[in-house]
Design a protein around this motif. Structure first.
Motif, short mmCIF file in Angstrom:
data_model
loop_
_atom_site.label_atom_id
_atom_site.label_comp_id
_atom_site.label_asym_id
_atom_site.label_seq_id
_atom_site.Cartn_x
_atom_site.Cartn_y
_atom_site.Cartn_z
N UNK A 104 11.68 -6.20 -5.93
CA UNK A 104 11.87 -6.72 -4.59
C UNK A 104 12.42 -8.13 -4.71
N UNK A 105 12.47 -8.87 -3.62
CA UNK A 105 12.97 -10.24 -3.71
C UNK A 105 11.89 -11.16 -4.27
N UNK A 106 12.26 -12.32 -4.81
CA UNK A 106 11.28 -13.20 -5.46
C UNK A 106 10.16 -13.67 -4.54
N UNK A 157 0.83 -1.20 0.00
CA UNK A 157 0.00 0.00 0.00
C UNK A 157 0.87 1.26 0.00
N UNK A 158 1.99 1.20 0.72
CA UNK A 158 2.89 2.35 0.77
C UNK A 158 3.49 2.62 -0.61
N UNK A 159 3.94 1.56 -1.29
CA UNK A 159 4.52 1.74 -2.62
C UNK A 159 3.48 2.27 -3.59
N UNK A 160 2.26 1.75 -3.49
CA UNK A 160 1.20 2.21 -4.38
C UNK A 160 0.91 3.70 -4.16
N UNK A 163 12.63 1.09 1.42
CA UNK A 163 11.89 1.34 0.19
C UNK A 163 12.46 2.61 -0.44
N UNK A 164 12.81 2.51 -1.70
CA UNK A 164 13.44 3.64 -2.40
C UNK A 164 12.73 3.91 -3.71
N UNK A 165 12.76 5.19 -4.10
CA UNK A 165 12.28 5.58 -5.43
C UNK A 165 13.48 5.84 -6.31
N UNK A 166 13.41 5.39 -7.55
CA UNK A 166 14.49 5.62 -8.52
C UNK A 166 14.27 6.98 -9.16
N UNK A 190 10.61 1.87 -8.34
CA UNK A 190 10.79 1.72 -6.90
C UNK A 190 11.49 0.40 -6.60
N UNK A 191 12.24 0.40 -5.52
CA UNK A 191 12.90 -0.82 -5.03
C UNK A 191 12.50 -1.02 -3.57
N UNK A 192 12.12 -2.24 -3.24
CA UNK A 192 11.77 -2.57 -1.85
C UNK A 192 12.72 -3.66 -1.36
#
Length: 868
Positions: free
Chosen positions: A541-543, A527-530, A659-662, A595-597
């Motif tokens: 993110x990881x698999x 929800x945060x990424x969205x 959590x990062x934004x590119x 984004x990367x989590x």
């Protein structure tokens, strides 16, 4: 004394109908248990899903994407998502999705049958409740496999009762519901195709047993034509299983073929003497029917626009191999049973049919079969379900496996007894040998890779049929037969009793379990990424976490753990293992990642390094992009950390989340500012101050950075340094923004117990027109122990202006009464306090009214209200 024909017939009819009643009662009890257990699990699912959820109308929520599943049911999120997308598109097949591997998307080779089942249940729920189809699919997904199991128990149990008697039907029905491992295929809130696969495998084996498997004497009362029907039905069930999972069914068919050949070898000479009625040609018919069934479902899934050479899924080459296997078994059975050798040409045809599939895989490599890709085979070494059982036991101990397996292999052990029991009739011995060989081979597959545990459980369940026939027809003496029958049925009751006790405890429990907390945390991250991406982000993110994150956010992920997504997994491995920031940024741009989590739960950074750079030493891991960012928090300027933290109620997970934004065009000063924001969100104020201090030197005209630096100084105890920085912030701000900024600064200082400094900024905000600042300044001057008489008069003057403008505000009246009391005007103070308390009660704020009345009691004792 024997019964006369006149009395024997009615007794046989009574016995016949009594047997059906006994089995139907068993099925009813199993159905009630399954429904009750499913209701408890789904009720718990809805309760857990309601925790830590955003508001109902929040933009973070996606319709039909709210319910959490158990952690072992992660693939269920993908099935629900595919079914919802299929219904949204109005399509009846999905061959390409954009849910992962951006920007191209990927092929999809999952069978559509299970999606149709989910959509059908969703439509029934939607019609009954008026809920949207998307939401109904999600709700009914938890019921999909239990309802399938109930239907299978009814159909298969009736077949066994009609052909083999009461006891095998009762035992098989109880074992299907009572075996923890087999029941896991149909577990509530586990919407996956394993139940469909195991049901089809059991159906195939059961129909094969009813037909006599091509080499036993004719079953009682069954004609040759009826045996052919059952063989063809077995092929139909096998085709369904091959449609559902080609890899799983390939293992089953190989094991079945080995078991059949072993059975012939162990009993062939005896068959020549005693079993002239065997019908080996039924194996040929089985091969033809399996071939035709496989081709039909291949056409149903792929014809006419999606024909390809992907051999991980059902394909005509599997049909050809099945045909070859059936021909080979027929010729081997002819050789053993009738001593008849077929022509070389027929052997060649069978071998060519069998060899076509492996030869194509060998020649085509990974372009036709992904398991030939070294990256994929290396990936399997890092997937827990692909490890052998002895490694799993070393990791988690033997107890979980003993609880899960229980006595499910008992029928296989009984078959070993029956196969070598001297009084076992030949037709039963042959059947016992066949099913024993199948179960033993799949048990070996389970030992080598625990991913085959559910298929092994299906084979153990199939063993109940010949074992039940042997116990009820051949075992002697009678007391041993009866005792063993009662014992084997009783062993199937342990799991249902345990599950029912557990579900009763779980439904009363209000605390969130660790397994539920895991999924709730992933939902919160999604929800945060969205929200950060405005509903259009593409994340890496990881698999393990990518599938639930993509499900709850309805966003595109890079590396979900599915074989069709090998390109996405390779992209993720390359990004994590990049040795320079520039290389990582270029790869991120190519995959359209925004984004990367990074999540410490199965972060996969080491595994990605091993897969992407298998020849490099492990010491080089520390120099890769993934390790530097996540482990060392060395962020490049184009990577903006976002201020996310796990909700307080889920902190027991002890996760580290970044959590990062590119942001490819981000300047150095902005990067330092956002890094400070991230550190501050985790209360690392000293480190945040260092970042903001550097940012201030790079962007000295940005007031927000000075304000954040001053805030960090406050939290680290350097208030004397912070105050000039706050004043500098206000000077840099445009005049319209100064009032609110001064109020925020004052509130921060007040909350950190710096009242004297807060008073300075409240006065400034009040002078700029912030009404609440007037009240707060007056309250501090009226109640502070260090305030002077002049400040008491100033407090009264300020609050009188505010209360005159808003005479019905209880907070203003409360401050006014405190100011009056501080100047010794206790009578007026008491009257004003009572008026404020009455207004609080009128607004249903009882707690505030009691607090004001407490202060009024001080005034009545001629004491002002003083706060430290």
């Amino acid at each position: 004394m024997q019964d006369s024909p006149d009395t024997a017939a009615p007794r046989n009819r009574i016995r016949h109908y009594a047997g059906w009643v006994c089995w139907l009662l068993t099925w009813c009890f199993a159905t009630v248990y399954i429904l009750h257990h499913t209701h408890g699990i789904t009720a718990r699912q809805h309760y857990a899903s309601s925790q830590f959820a955003p508001p109902p109308n929040s933009a973070q929520l996606v319709e039909g994407r709210n319910l959490i599943l158990p952690s072992f049911a992660v693939d269920g999120y993908a099935w629900i998502r595919y079914a919802q997308e299929m219904s949204d598109r109005g399509a009846w097949r999905l061959r390409h999705v954009t849910l992962d591997n951006p920007p191209e998307g990927r092929e999809l080779h999952w069978n559509s049958g299970f999606c149709w089942w989910l959509i059908t249940l969703g439509k029934c729920h939607s019609l009954a409740t008026g809920t949207s189809l998307r939401a109904s699919i999600e709700v009914m997904a938890g019921w999909a496999n239990p309802l399938l199991l109930i239907g299978c128990l009814l159909v298969f149990g009736a077949m066994i009762r009609a052909k083999f008697g009461v006891f095998p039907a009762i035992w098989t029905t109880c074992a299907a519901a009572g075996s923890a491992l087999y029941y896991e295929s149909f577990f509530p809130c586990y919407p996956d195709h394993h139940g469909m696969i195991n049901a089809a495998i059991v159906g195939m084996a059961l129909c094969l047993a009813i037909s006599g498997a091509g080499w036993t004497s004719l079953p009682r009362g069954m004609s040759h034509r009826h045996r052919q029907y059952w063989v063809m039905l077995s092929g139909l069930f096998g085709g369904i299983a091959l449609w559902a999972s080609a890899v799983t069914m390939t293992i089953v068919l190989l094991c079945l073929g080995v078991a059949a050949l072993a059975t012939l070898s162990l009993g062939g000479l005896q068959a020549k003497r005693q079993d002239p009625n065997g019908e080996p040609e039924l194996w040929k018919l089985w091969g033809y029917s399996g071939c035709a069934s496989s081709l039909f479902f291949y056409g149903l899934e792929y014809f006419p626009n999606h024909l390809s050479w992907r051999l991980e899924a059902n394909h005509p080459l599997y049909s050809l191999a099945w045909l070859g296997g059936g021909l080979l078994l027929e010729m081997m059975a002819n050789w053993h049973i009738h001593a008849r050798r077929d022509q070389i040409g027929r052997w060649a045809i069978a071998l060519v049919c069998l060899a076509a599939l492996p030869v194509t895989i060998a020649l085509g490599g990974s372009s036709v079969y992904v398991m030939r890709d070294p990256f994929f085979t290396g990936l399997l070494e890092h997937i827990i379900e692909c490890l052998p059982i002895w490694i799993r036991v070393q990791q988690s101990g033997i107890t979980p496996f003993l609880h899960l397996i229980g006595l499910a292999p008992l029928p296989m052990l009984l078959l070993a007894w029956a196969a070598f029991y001297k009084k076992t009739p030949l037709r039963i011995r042959r059947l016992c040998l066949l099913f024993l060989g199948l179960a033993a081979a799949l048990t070996l597959a389970f030992a080598l890779q625990t991913r085959w545990s559910l298929v092994a459980a299906a084979a153990w369940l199939c063993c109940c049929v010949p074992a039940g026939i042997w116990i009820s027809d051949s075992l002697s003496p009678v007391w041993l037969r009866n005792c063993l029958a009662v014992f084997v049925v009783a062993t199937t009751l342990a799991t249902p009793v345990s599950y029912l006790q557990r579900i009763e405890a779980v439904t009363r429990q209000k605390n969130i379990s660790q397994d539920e907390g895991l999924m709730l945390a992933l939902r919160d991250i999604a929800h945060f990424i969205r929200a950060e991406g405005g509903g259009k982000a593409v994340f890496l993110s990881n698999p393990t976490c990518s599938t639930p994150l993509g499900y709850f956010s309805d966003l595109t992920s890079v590396c979900s753990l599915f074989w069709e997504n090998m390109p996405g997994l390779k992209k993720a491995a390359a990004i994590h293992s990049a040795t320079s920031d520039a290389e990582a940024l270029a790869l991120l741009k190519n995959s359209a990642t925004t984004h990367i989590a990074f999540i410490s739960y199965e972060h996969f950074i080491q595994q990605f390094f091993d897969l992407a750079k298998p020849t490099e030493p492990s010491q080089h891991l520390a120099q890769t992009f993934g390790a530097k960012v996540f482990f060392g928090r060395e962020l490049p300027d184009w990577l903006r950390p976002l201020p996310y933290s796990i909700p307080p109620g889920l902190r027991d997970l002890k996760w580290d989340v970044l959590v990062c934004a590119v942001e490819p065009g981000q300047e150095r000063g902005d990067a330092l500012f956002y890094q400070g924001d991230y550190l501050a969100s985790h209360e690392l104020w000293q480190e945040a101050a260092s970042k903001w201090n550097q940012a201030c030197h790079l962007m000295p005209e940005q007031p927000l950075i000075w304000m954040r630096l001053a805030e960090a100084k406050v939290h680290t105890g350097d208030t004397q340094e912070a105050v000039p920085l706050f004043h500098k912030t206000l000077r840099l701000l445009p005049e319209p923004a100064r009032a609110q900024a001064a109020f925020q600064i004052a509130t921060l200082l007040l909350n950190t117990r710096h009242k004297q400094q807060a008073l300075v900024f409240y006065r400034q905000a009040a002078d700029l027109g912030v009404g609440d600042a007037q009240n707060n300044a007056a309250w501090i001057m009226a109640t502070a122990p260090w305030s002077s008489t002049q400040e008491h008069r100033e407090a009264l003057e300020r609050i009188q202006k505010s209360s005159n403008n808003n005479p019905e505000n209880p907070a203003f009246l409360d401050t006014l009464s405190a100011s009056l009391a501080r100047l010794g005007k206790y009578t007026e103070a008491i009257e004003t306090a009572h008026r404020a308390a009455d207004l609080c009660r009128k607004g249903q704020f009882e707690e505030g009214a009691r607090a004001i009345e407490l202060r009024a009691s001080h005034y009545a004792n001629r004491k002002p209200w003083i706060e430290e």
